[in-house]
Write a protein that holds these residues in place. Structure first.
Motif, PDB file in Angstrom:
ATOM      1  N   VAL A 269       0.867  -1.193  -0.175  1.00 55.34           N
ATOM      2  CA  VAL A 269       0.041  -0.107   0.012  1.00 55.34           C
ATOM      3  C   VAL A 269       1.077   1.345  -0.248  1.00 55.34           C
ATOM      4  O   VAL A 269       1.742   1.408   1.057  1.00 55.34           O
ATOM      5  CB  VAL A 269      -1.003   0.078   1.248  1.00 55.34           C
ATOM      6  N   THR A 270       0.456   2.044  -1.121  1.00 55.16           N
ATOM      7  CA  THR A 270       1.571   3.251  -1.040  1.00 55.16           C
ATOM      8  C   THR A 270       0.839   4.670  -1.204  1.00 55.16           C
ATOM      9  O   THR A 270      -0.273   4.401  -1.869  1.00 55.16           O
ATOM     10  CB  THR A 270       2.246   3.225  -2.451  1.00 55.16           C
ATOM     11  N   TRP A 271       1.394   5.643  -0.576  1.00 54.95           N
ATOM     12  CA  TRP A 271       0.719   6.958  -0.770  1.00 54.95           C
ATOM     13  C   TRP A 271       1.470   7.493  -1.812  1.00 54.95           C
ATOM     14  O   TRP A 271       2.719   7.503  -2.226  1.00 54.95           O
ATOM     15  CB  TRP A 271       1.250   7.699   0.582  1.00 54.95           C
TER      16      TRP A 271
ATOM     17  N   GLY B  63       6.921  -8.689  -8.985  1.00 52.80           N
ATOM     18  CA  GLY B  63       5.506  -9.314  -9.634  1.00 52.80           C
ATOM     19  C   GLY B  63       4.378  -9.178  -8.723  1.00 52.80           C
ATOM     20  O   GLY B  63       3.689 -10.019  -8.779  1.00 52.80           O
ATOM     21  N   VAL B  64       4.413  -7.931  -7.961  1.00 53.57           N
ATOM     22  CA  VAL B  64       3.013  -7.838  -7.265  1.00 53.57           C
ATOM     23  C   VAL B  64       2.135  -6.821  -7.710  1.00 53.57           C
ATOM     24  O   VAL B  64       1.322  -6.192  -6.817  1.00 53.57           O
ATOM     25  CB  VAL B  64       3.460  -7.895  -5.712  1.00 53.57           C
ATOM     26  N   ASP B  65       2.051  -6.374  -9.050  1.00 51.97           N
ATOM     27  CA  ASP B  65       1.464  -5.176  -9.317  1.00 51.97           C
ATOM     28  C   ASP B  65      -0.124  -5.465  -9.228  1.00 51.97           C
ATOM     29  O   ASP B  65      -0.705  -4.422  -9.126  1.00 51.97           O
ATOM     30  CB  ASP B  65       1.877  -4.731 -10.752  1.00 51.97           C
ATOM     31  N   GLY B  66      -0.355  -6.771  -9.431  1.00 51.34           N
ATOM     32  CA  GLY B  66      -1.938  -6.916  -9.307  1.00 51.34           C
ATOM     33  C   GLY B  66      -2.444  -6.545  -8.155  1.00 51.34           C
ATOM     34  O   GLY B  66      -3.588  -6.384  -8.028  1.00 51.34           O
ATOM     35  N   SER B  67      -1.851  -6.767  -6.991  1.00 43.62           N
ATOM     36  CA  SER B  67      -2.636  -6.274  -5.724  1.00 43.62           C
ATOM     37  C   SER B  67      -2.074  -4.844  -5.137  1.00 43.62           C
ATOM     38  O   SER B  67      -2.458  -4.831  -3.957  1.00 43.62           O
ATOM     39  CB  SER B  67      -2.201  -7.498  -4.734  1.00 43.62           C
ATOM     40  N   TRP B  68      -1.204  -4.308  -5.839  1.00 41.79           N
ATOM     41  CA  TRP B  68      -0.806  -3.079  -5.443  1.00 41.79           C
ATOM     42  C   TRP B  68      -2.090  -2.023  -5.051  1.00 41.79           C
ATOM     43  O   TRP B  68      -2.553  -1.577  -5.991  1.00 41.79           O
ATOM     44  CB  TRP B  68       0.169  -2.539  -6.293  1.00 41.79           C
ATOM     45  N   GLN B  69      -1.962  -1.361  -3.972  1.00 42.08           N
ATOM     46  CA  GLN B  69      -3.073  -0.410  -3.581  1.00 42.08           C
ATOM     47  C   GLN B  69      -2.161   0.939  -3.587  1.00 42.08           C
ATOM     48  O   GLN B  69      -1.221   1.124  -2.889  1.00 42.08           O
ATOM     49  CB  GLN B  69      -3.882  -0.846  -2.272  1.00 42.08           C
ATOM     50  N   ILE B  70      -2.895   2.098  -3.942  1.00 41.76           N
ATOM     51  CA  ILE B  70      -2.218   3.265  -4.059  1.00 41.76           C
ATOM     52  C   ILE B  70      -3.285   4.208  -3.599  1.00 41.76           C
ATOM     53  O   ILE B  70      -4.370   4.380  -4.185  1.00 41.76           O
ATOM     54  CB  ILE B  70      -1.775   3.784  -5.478  1.00 41.76           C
ATOM     55  N   LEU B  71      -2.784   5.142  -2.464  1.00 40.25           N
ATOM     56  CA  LEU B  71      -3.590   5.895  -1.814  1.00 40.25           C
ATOM     57  C   LEU B  71      -3.177   7.321  -2.365  1.00 40.25           C
ATOM     58  O   LEU B  71      -1.983   7.441  -2.123  1.00 40.25           O
ATOM     59  CB  LEU B  71      -3.636   5.844  -0.387  1.00 40.25           C
ATOM     60  N   ARG B  72      -4.046   8.120  -2.612  1.00 38.34           N
ATOM     61  CA  ARG B  72      -3.733   9.607  -2.966  1.00 38.34           C
ATOM     62  C   ARG B  72      -4.121  10.635  -1.993  1.00 38.34           C
ATOM     63  O   ARG B  72      -5.316  10.538  -1.689  1.00 38.34           O
ATOM     64  CB  ARG B  72      -4.295   9.833  -4.447  1.00 38.34           C
ATOM     65  N   ALA B  73      -3.212  11.702  -1.794  1.00 44.30           N
ATOM     66  CA  ALA B  73      -3.501  12.651  -0.884  1.00 44.30           C
ATOM     67  C   ALA B  73      -3.196  13.920  -1.592  1.00 44.30           C
ATOM     68  O   ALA B  73      -2.002  14.021  -2.291  1.00 44.30           O
ATOM     69  CB  ALA B  73      -2.871  12.488   0.284  1.00 44.30           C
TER      70      ALA B  73
ATOM     71  N   PRO C  32      -4.959   5.302   7.767  1.00 40.02           N
ATOM     72  CA  PRO C  32      -5.991   4.697   6.674  1.00 40.02           C
ATOM     73  C   PRO C  32      -5.405   3.127   6.396  1.00 40.02           C
ATOM     74  O   PRO C  32      -6.047   2.214   6.057  1.00 40.02           O
ATOM     75  CB  PRO C  32      -5.859   5.584   5.621  1.00 40.02           C
ATOM     76  N   LEU C  33      -3.986   2.925   6.827  1.00 40.00           N
ATOM     77  CA  LEU C  33      -3.651   1.648   6.328  1.00 40.00           C
ATOM     78  C   LEU C  33      -3.719   0.654   7.403  1.00 40.00           C
ATOM     79  O   LEU C  33      -4.223  -0.260   7.084  1.00 40.00           O
ATOM     80  CB  LEU C  33      -2.142   1.773   6.136  1.00 40.00           C
ATOM     81  N   ALA C  34      -3.994   1.140   8.701  1.00 42.12           N
ATOM     82  CA  ALA C  34      -4.324   0.349   9.653  1.00 42.12           C
ATOM     83  C   ALA C  34      -5.771  -0.045   9.601  1.00 42.12           C
ATOM     84  O   ALA C  34      -6.178  -1.345   9.887  1.00 42.12           O
ATOM     85  CB  ALA C  34      -3.905   1.041  11.192  1.00 42.12           C
TER      86      ALA C  34
ATOM     87  N   GLY D 180      -8.084   8.751  -1.644  1.00 43.52           N
ATOM     88  CA  GLY D 180      -8.652   8.180  -2.794  1.00 43.52           C
ATOM     89  C   GLY D 180      -7.810   6.833  -3.059  1.00 43.52           C
ATOM     90  O   GLY D 180      -6.743   6.953  -2.984  1.00 43.52           O
ATOM     91  N   VAL D 181      -8.567   5.639  -3.168  1.00 46.42           N
ATOM     92  CA  VAL D 181      -7.674   4.429  -3.295  1.00 46.42           C
ATOM     93  C   VAL D 181      -7.813   3.870  -4.741  1.00 46.42           C
ATOM     94  O   VAL D 181      -8.969   3.837  -5.158  1.00 46.42           O
ATOM     95  CB  VAL D 181      -8.556   3.442  -2.166  1.00 46.42           C
ATOM     96  N   GLU D 182      -6.697   3.447  -5.318  1.00 45.51           N
ATOM     97  CA  GLU D 182      -6.757   2.967  -6.539  1.00 45.51           C
ATOM     98  C   GLU D 182      -5.817   1.464  -6.422  1.00 45.51           C
ATOM     99  O   GLU D 182      -5.024   1.387  -5.781  1.00 45.51           O
ATOM    100  CB  GLU D 182      -5.840   3.664  -7.282  1.00 45.51           C
ATOM    101  N   VAL D 183      -6.650   0.493  -6.912  1.00 42.76           N
ATOM    102  CA  VAL D 183      -5.901  -1.182  -6.679  1.00 42.76           C
ATOM    103  C   VAL D 183      -5.281  -1.339  -8.472  1.00 42.76           C
ATOM    104  O   VAL D 183      -6.105  -1.079  -9.340  1.00 42.76           O
ATOM    105  CB  VAL D 183      -6.960  -1.938  -6.457  1.00 42.76           C
ATOM    106  N   ARG D 184      -4.068  -1.519  -8.338  1.00 44.02           N
ATOM    107  CA  ARG D 184      -3.402  -1.793  -9.428  1.00 44.02           C
ATOM    108  C   ARG D 184      -3.874  -3.232  -9.895  1.00 44.02           C
ATOM    109  O   ARG D 184      -3.845  -4.115  -9.364  1.00 44.02           O
ATOM    110  CB  ARG D 184      -1.963  -1.705  -9.443  1.00 44.02           C
TER     111      ARG D 184
END
Length: 387
Positions: free
Chosen positions: A82-84, A106-116, A147-149, A382-386
């Motif tokens: 999970v990345t900001w 090779g974990v791009d399919g589950s990568w979650q990106i939070l935007r602020a 938000p990660l917790a 805002g959460v984006e899942v790759r």
């Protein structure tokens, strides 16, 4: 669980000093640091969802890579990075290294990106929820993990906490050339400041005492690696951080795990290379990892700077409107503080004061916020899942 909290002195001075007494050494389960780190991440992997706070920096990249390797060996679900991503904060941008590490693992399919944007300001919406639930905690940017917790609810959250201290320490490696030595000498002369200049919001006598104590603690950092590891692991700075993060995750039925502070890993690291001095992070990581992980994980990179993430419009508005009340006047000179806060950006050392004084002006009962913080809201992130 009781949270270890910063004192009024910590908050007013912007420093957290002090080292707990030495503890009885813990026998290492494995003499190999990478194997010990592997063992440290397993409790999180067996408690899904296992989220990894992943910035793209060296420490979080190492934790993510070890967790991915262990999960695939044990037949467990991959950890979820999970990345900001921050708008308007170019010096905090680590997206290039994030992409490289994610592709290599090779974990791009589950990568979650939070935007602020302003959401992660010192007194922005995410910080407000944390302050109203827990009060002022250390560090001032802990709300970044709230938000990660929440997303890790019922599972686990792995972080790279402690890496700056355990793997790098404060003492820079000796310069290898005359040119480098001269550069550092000029740098030190340019950046050396007197106590009133460094801590300009404090009473002069307090500023002098704080600067002396701060420099004394820096000089006290041991030179031998094994002593440095044990010393940093006992510092109040890390103890307060781990306490607050564990409480915050626990309130969402999640386990907060800092593998780089795991006793087995620290013991293995001290056992393998502890008699050396002035070992830098890059060399230490290369020894720990060898060729067991992709090269992108430990490749040297620029260290991001996050001040512009946390000093945004909500803080600017609050410090401009502050009426000079609420600070501990035995330590803080309100007029000096108001003068410093009349200019932007404000000193980073006053960040805890911003949160303390904001909370005094807007307590939870006034804001109508009571009880545990709720789940992430659209106004927070805002959460984006790759995929």
């Amino acid at each position: 669980m009781t949270v270890l909290r910063p004192t009024s002195f910590d908050i007013s001075t912007g420093t957290v000093l002090g080292v707990a007494p030495p503890r009885r050494p813990t026998p290492t389960g494995s003499p190999d640091p990478l194997d010990a780190l592997d063992a440290a991440v397993l409790p999180g992997l067996t408690r899904p969802p296992c989220l990894v706070s992943f910035s793209g920096g060296l420490d979080s990249s190492l934790v993510l890579a070890v967790a991915v390797r262990a999960a695939r060996r044990e037949g467990l679900p991959d950890p979820v990075p999970v990345t900001w991503r921050f708008a308007g904060a170019p010096r905090a941008d680590e997206s290039d290294w994030q992409e490289r590490v994610i592709r290599a693992l090779g974990v791009d399919g589950s990568w979650q990106i939070l935007r602020a944007d302003d959401e992660l300001d010192l007194v922005g919406p995410v910080a407000r929820r944390l302050l109203h639930r827990y009060g002022v905690v250390h560090p001032v940017n802990l709300h970044l993990h709230l938000p990660l917790a929440e997303l890790a609810g019922g599972g686990s959250l792995l972080t790279g906490g402690g890496g700056d201290q355990i793997l790098a320490g404060w003492r820079r490696p000796p310069a290898t050339s005359l040119r480098a030595r001269l550069w550092w000498l000029r740098h030190d002369l340019r950046t050396r400041r007197g106590p009133v200049e460094q801590f300009g919001w404090l009473r002069p006598a307090v500023a002098r005492d704080v600067q002396r104590a701060h420099r004394a603690e820096e000089r006290a950092e041991p030179r031998l690696l094994r002593h440095r590891i044990a010393w940093h692991a006992r510092r109040r700075d890390l103890l307060l951080t781990c306490s607050a993060l564990s409480r915050m995750a626990g309130d969402h039925q999640a386990a907060a795990i800092q593998p780089l502070l795991d006793e087995g890993f620290l013991a293995a690291l001290a056992h393998c290379g502890g008699d050396r001095r002035a070992v830098g992070r890059d060399a230490l990581l290369a020894e720990i990892v060898g060729d067991a992980l992709p090269a992108e994980v430990i490749a040297p990179r620029r260290k991001a700077r996050f001040r512009e993430v946390f000093l945004r419009e909500p803080t600017r508005e609050f410090v401009r409107s502050w009426d000079g009340t609420g600070a501990d006047t035995d330590l803080v000179d309100p007029e000096r503080l108001r003068d410093l806060w009349s200019r932007w950006p404000i000193p980073g050392g006053t960040a805890s004061l911003v949160q303390q004084l904001w909370l005094a002006a807007y307590p939870a009962e006034r804001a109508g916020e009571v009880g545990p913080a709720g789940p992430p809201t659209g106004s927070d992130t805002g959460v984006e899942v790759r995929h």
